[in-house]
Design a protein around this motif. Sequence first.
Motif, PDB file in Angstrom:
ATOM      1  N   CYS A  11       0.738  -1.061   0.064  1.00 15.98           N
ATOM      2  CA  CYS A  11      -0.051  -0.089  -0.012  1.00 15.98           C
ATOM      3  C   CYS A  11       0.843   1.188   0.005  1.00 15.98           C
ATOM      4  N   THR A  12       1.898   1.244   0.803  1.00 18.56           N
ATOM      5  CA  THR A  12       2.655   2.623   0.851  1.00 18.56           C
ATOM      6  C   THR A  12       3.450   2.741  -0.270  1.00 18.56           C
ATOM      7  N   GLU A  13       4.278   1.676  -0.784  1.00 14.61           N
ATOM      8  CA  GLU A  13       4.978   1.696  -1.982  1.00 14.61           C
ATOM      9  C   GLU A  13       4.403   2.086  -3.229  1.00 14.61           C
ATOM     10  N   HIS A  14       3.233   1.748  -3.475  1.00 17.08           N
ATOM     11  CA  HIS A  14       2.321   1.958  -4.706  1.00 17.08           C
ATOM     12  C   HIS A  14       1.420   3.053  -4.506  1.00 17.08           C
ATOM     13  N   GLY A  15       0.536   2.980  -3.479  1.00 14.87           N
ATOM     14  CA  GLY A  15      -0.441   3.842  -3.490  1.00 14.87           C
ATOM     15  C   GLY A  15      -0.093   5.184  -3.479  1.00 14.87           C
ATOM     16  N   LEU A  16       0.940   5.724  -2.750  1.00 14.17           N
ATOM     17  CA  LEU A  16       1.484   7.086  -2.686  1.00 14.17           C
ATOM     18  C   LEU A  16       1.731   7.771  -4.206  1.00 14.17           C
ATOM     19  N   HIS A  17       1.981   6.912  -4.990  1.00 13.44           N
ATOM     20  CA  HIS A  17       2.338   7.340  -6.225  1.00 13.44           C
ATOM     21  C   HIS A  17       1.039   7.526  -7.370  1.00 13.44           C
ATOM     22  N   HIS A  18       0.087   7.182  -6.721  1.00 10.92           N
ATOM     23  CA  HIS A  18      -1.363   7.697  -7.426  1.00 10.92           C
ATOM     24  C   HIS A  18      -2.040   8.581  -6.736  1.00 10.92           C
ATOM     25  N   PRO A  19      -1.670  10.045  -6.951  1.00 13.09           N
ATOM     26  CA  PRO A  19      -2.685  11.056  -6.030  1.00 13.09           C
ATOM     27  C   PRO A  19      -4.232  10.803  -6.133  1.00 13.09           C
ATOM     28  N   LEU A  20      -4.843  10.460  -7.359  1.00 12.79           N
ATOM     29  CA  LEU A  20      -6.179  10.262  -7.175  1.00 12.79           C
ATOM     30  C   LEU A  20      -6.673   9.004  -6.358  1.00 12.79           C
ATOM     31  N   LEU A  21      -5.844   7.857  -6.396  1.00 12.72           N
ATOM     32  CA  LEU A  21      -6.330   6.946  -5.544  1.00 12.72           C
ATOM     33  C   LEU A  21      -5.899   7.470  -3.947  1.00 12.72           C
ATOM     34  N   MET A  22      -5.271   8.224  -3.751  1.00 10.10           N
ATOM     35  CA  MET A  22      -4.929   8.684  -2.508  1.00 10.10           C
ATOM     36  C   MET A  22      -5.767   9.679  -1.933  1.00 10.10           C
ATOM     37  N   ARG A  23      -6.574  10.396  -2.713  1.00  8.46           N
ATOM     38  CA  ARG A  23      -7.555  11.402  -2.437  1.00  8.46           C
ATOM     39  C   ARG A  23      -8.913  10.538  -1.892  1.00  8.46           C
ATOM     40  N   PHE A  24      -9.044   9.450  -2.643  1.00  9.04           N
ATOM     41  CA  PHE A  24     -10.114   8.473  -2.621  1.00  9.04           C
ATOM     42  C   PHE A  24      -9.862   7.972  -1.136  1.00  9.04           C
ATOM     43  N   VAL A  25      -8.738   7.279  -0.794  1.00 13.19           N
ATOM     44  CA  VAL A  25      -8.452   6.991   0.542  1.00 13.19           C
ATOM     45  C   VAL A  25      -8.526   8.118   1.621  1.00 13.19           C
ATOM     46  N   LEU A  26      -8.070   9.234   1.490  1.00  8.98           N
ATOM     47  CA  LEU A  26      -8.406  10.227   2.344  1.00  8.98           C
ATOM     48  C   LEU A  26      -9.764  10.243   2.699  1.00  8.98           C
ATOM     49  N   LYS A  27     -10.598  10.505   1.776  1.00 11.89           N
ATOM     50  CA  LYS A  27     -12.055  10.478   1.750  1.00 11.89           C
ATOM     51  C   LYS A  27     -12.579   9.252   2.959  1.00 11.89           C
ATOM     52  N   LEU A  28     -12.037   8.322   2.505  1.00 13.82           N
ATOM     53  CA  LEU A  28     -12.564   6.936   3.107  1.00 13.82           C
ATOM     54  C   LEU A  28     -11.975   7.065   4.559  1.00 13.82           C
ATOM     55  N   LEU A  29     -10.746   7.433   4.882  1.00  9.16           N
ATOM     56  CA  LEU A  29     -10.014   7.165   6.167  1.00  9.16           C
ATOM     57  C   LEU A  29     -10.765   8.303   6.880  1.00  9.16           C
ATOM     58  N   ALA A  30     -11.109   9.269   6.625  1.00  9.45           N
ATOM     59  CA  ALA A  30     -11.410  10.555   7.478  1.00  9.45           C
ATOM     60  C   ALA A  30     -13.068  10.642   7.393  1.00  9.45           C
ATOM     61  N   ASN A  31     -13.774   9.718   6.648  1.00 12.80           N
ATOM     62  CA  ASN A  31     -15.306   9.670   6.483  1.00 12.80           C
ATOM     63  C   ASN A  31     -15.762  10.984   6.149  1.00 12.80           C
ATOM     64  N   LEU A  32     -15.383  11.686   4.880  1.00 11.59           N
ATOM     65  CA  LEU A  32     -15.482  12.757   4.623  1.00 11.59           C
ATOM     66  C   LEU A  32     -16.287  12.517   3.198  1.00 11.59           C
ATOM     67  N   THR A  33     -17.643  12.530   3.176  1.00 10.68           N
ATOM     68  CA  THR A  33     -18.351  12.453   1.853  1.00 10.68           C
ATOM     69  C   THR A  33     -19.596  13.284   2.046  1.00 10.68           C
ATOM     70  N   ASP A  34     -20.192  13.861   0.902  1.00  6.68           N
ATOM     71  CA  ASP A  34     -21.397  14.291   0.854  1.00  6.68           C
ATOM     72  C   ASP A  34     -22.344  13.386   0.867  1.00  6.68           C
ATOM     73  N   ALA A  35     -23.274  13.196   1.579  1.00 11.68           N
ATOM     74  CA  ALA A  35     -24.386  12.426   2.056  1.00 11.68           C
ATOM     75  C   ALA A  35     -25.476  12.236   0.839  1.00 11.68           C
ATOM     76  N   ARG A  36     -25.643  13.290   0.295  1.00  9.22           N
ATOM     77  CA  ARG A  36     -26.537  13.426  -1.100  1.00  9.22           C
ATOM     78  C   ARG A  36     -25.710  14.103  -2.231  1.00  9.22           C
ATOM     79  N   GLY A  37     -25.805  13.517  -3.227  1.00 11.49           N
ATOM     80  CA  GLY A  37     -24.870  13.807  -4.396  1.00 11.49           C
ATOM     81  C   GLY A  37     -23.626  13.367  -4.170  1.00 11.49           C
ATOM     82  N   GLY A  38     -22.701  14.381  -4.600  1.00 11.93           N
ATOM     83  CA  GLY A  38     -21.137  13.979  -4.365  1.00 11.93           C
ATOM     84  C   GLY A  38     -20.713  13.629  -5.662  1.00 11.93           C
ATOM     85  N   ASP A  39     -19.376  13.202  -5.469  1.00 12.15           N
ATOM     86  CA  ASP A  39     -18.797  12.800  -6.735  1.00 12.15           C
ATOM     87  C   ASP A  39     -18.907  11.155  -6.739  1.00 12.15           C
ATOM     88  N   ALA A  40     -18.168  10.427  -7.614  1.00 16.74           N
ATOM     89  CA  ALA A  40     -18.179   9.113  -7.665  1.00 16.74           C
ATOM     90  C   ALA A  40     -17.528   8.661  -6.456  1.00 16.74           C
TER      91      ALA A  40
END
Length: 457
Positions: free
Chosen positions: A413-442
């Motif tokens: 995860c650390t060796e490969h994930g950090l080289h993919h900013p889009l993936l890491m933005r998803f991980v940040l949303k997941l880990l911090a539980n930060l999403t819009d309840a209605r609507g939002g992006d993919a």
Amino acid sequence: MHSQALIQPLSSPNATAELKTDNRTARITVPSSNPAPNDADVIVVGAGPAGSASAYYLASHGLDVLLLEKTSFPREKVCGDGLTPKSVKALIRMGIDTSPEAGWTHNKGLRVVAGDTQLSLDWPKLDDYPAYGLTRTRLDFDELLADRAVSAGARLLTEVNVTTPIFDRAGRVCGVEAVVGAEKRPATYTAPIVVSADGVSARMALALGIAKRDDRPLGVAVRRYYKSPAKHDDEYLESWLQLRSAANPNVLLPGYGWIFGLGDGRVNVGLGVLNSSTAFGKTNYRKLLTDWLSSTPEEWGMRDESQADGPIRGAGLPMGFNRVPHYSRGLVLVGDSGGMVNPFNGEGIAYAMESGEIAARFVADALAKPAGPRREAVLRQYPVELKREFGGYYRMGDIFVKLIGNPTVMRLCTEHGLHHPLLMRFVLKLLANLTDARGGDAMDKLINGLSKVAPAA
């Protein structure tokens, strides 16, 4: 720290006056010839974030609330002091001014560090959450929340160490026994409902036989303050996924680390180890912290001679609903007492405050009904609502904790994930539980969908 007047050793419940000083509300407790009664609509045990949020919302519903705190303010607590936008939202909902002028240090996001690789991620821009995080020490953070509870009408009594619940003839909790002040004078407080916000110790829950679940995640964290002119005003919270020591840089140390700038010349530096790690319970965590910090640049100041608050302090992190049920026989569990720390990132304050708000809603509805089956039916819906709100997400967190406990998985995860900013933005949303309840992006839709279909924790 703002100056304030605070006199609260208690021999019995006393009259509480308020004094404005430096734009803060100071509580002065003075003896009264007509002391407040020792009963209330609701007793809240513990004036941490969960207890003060509970008391604030209960009092806002018009209930008579006794908030009992075993220490006096200001007081220190072990914490990372870093707040995500989820916690910021909870503070704003309580009417707390989170501006820099009010003593808060703002941050833009999270910097993830693994070896020589770093990736800075801004907090996501969402409709449901502010786009900034905060840092503030627990020395006065908890006092700010307690002040808000008092401003809403709660009666705060400090130096009241609750020892045990008391029960009516039906075996239902109807109050608490406590010892008061340095003299440990016995006192009894009564209410038809008691909220347990007594933290990791969960003394009230244990008295009802509500033991922690060993199949849920548990963490141990240690932290220390250091004087660090180089890092204290960092615009990002920093999370270290790989820890190494200067003495043996080729060997990975267990756990994950953090460096949070406090904006006043100091940083909060700490590390946590999860029970999915083979090192859990077998490691000197304080030595582990100093070993890791020995590998950081010397100009950062993270050495013993630059420590700013004495010994390294530690605490447990009860995660993923590791103590259930959250309601039983007149006792409501909120925050750490109910194991509500986020398994993904170790954040507890947001969930403590949110569970306090949810609990207050059900308690207020219950007390509007006569004592008996109808009231109990409402209170039993509180844990149902908690599961609906957090259960699926926490269950995913349980799986995540088990996965990262495997060194091979963590390394990939650390060796490969950090080289993919889009993936890491998803991980940040997941880990911090930060999403819009209605609507939002993919990303929001995917995370929200997974939380709904995952079996509730």
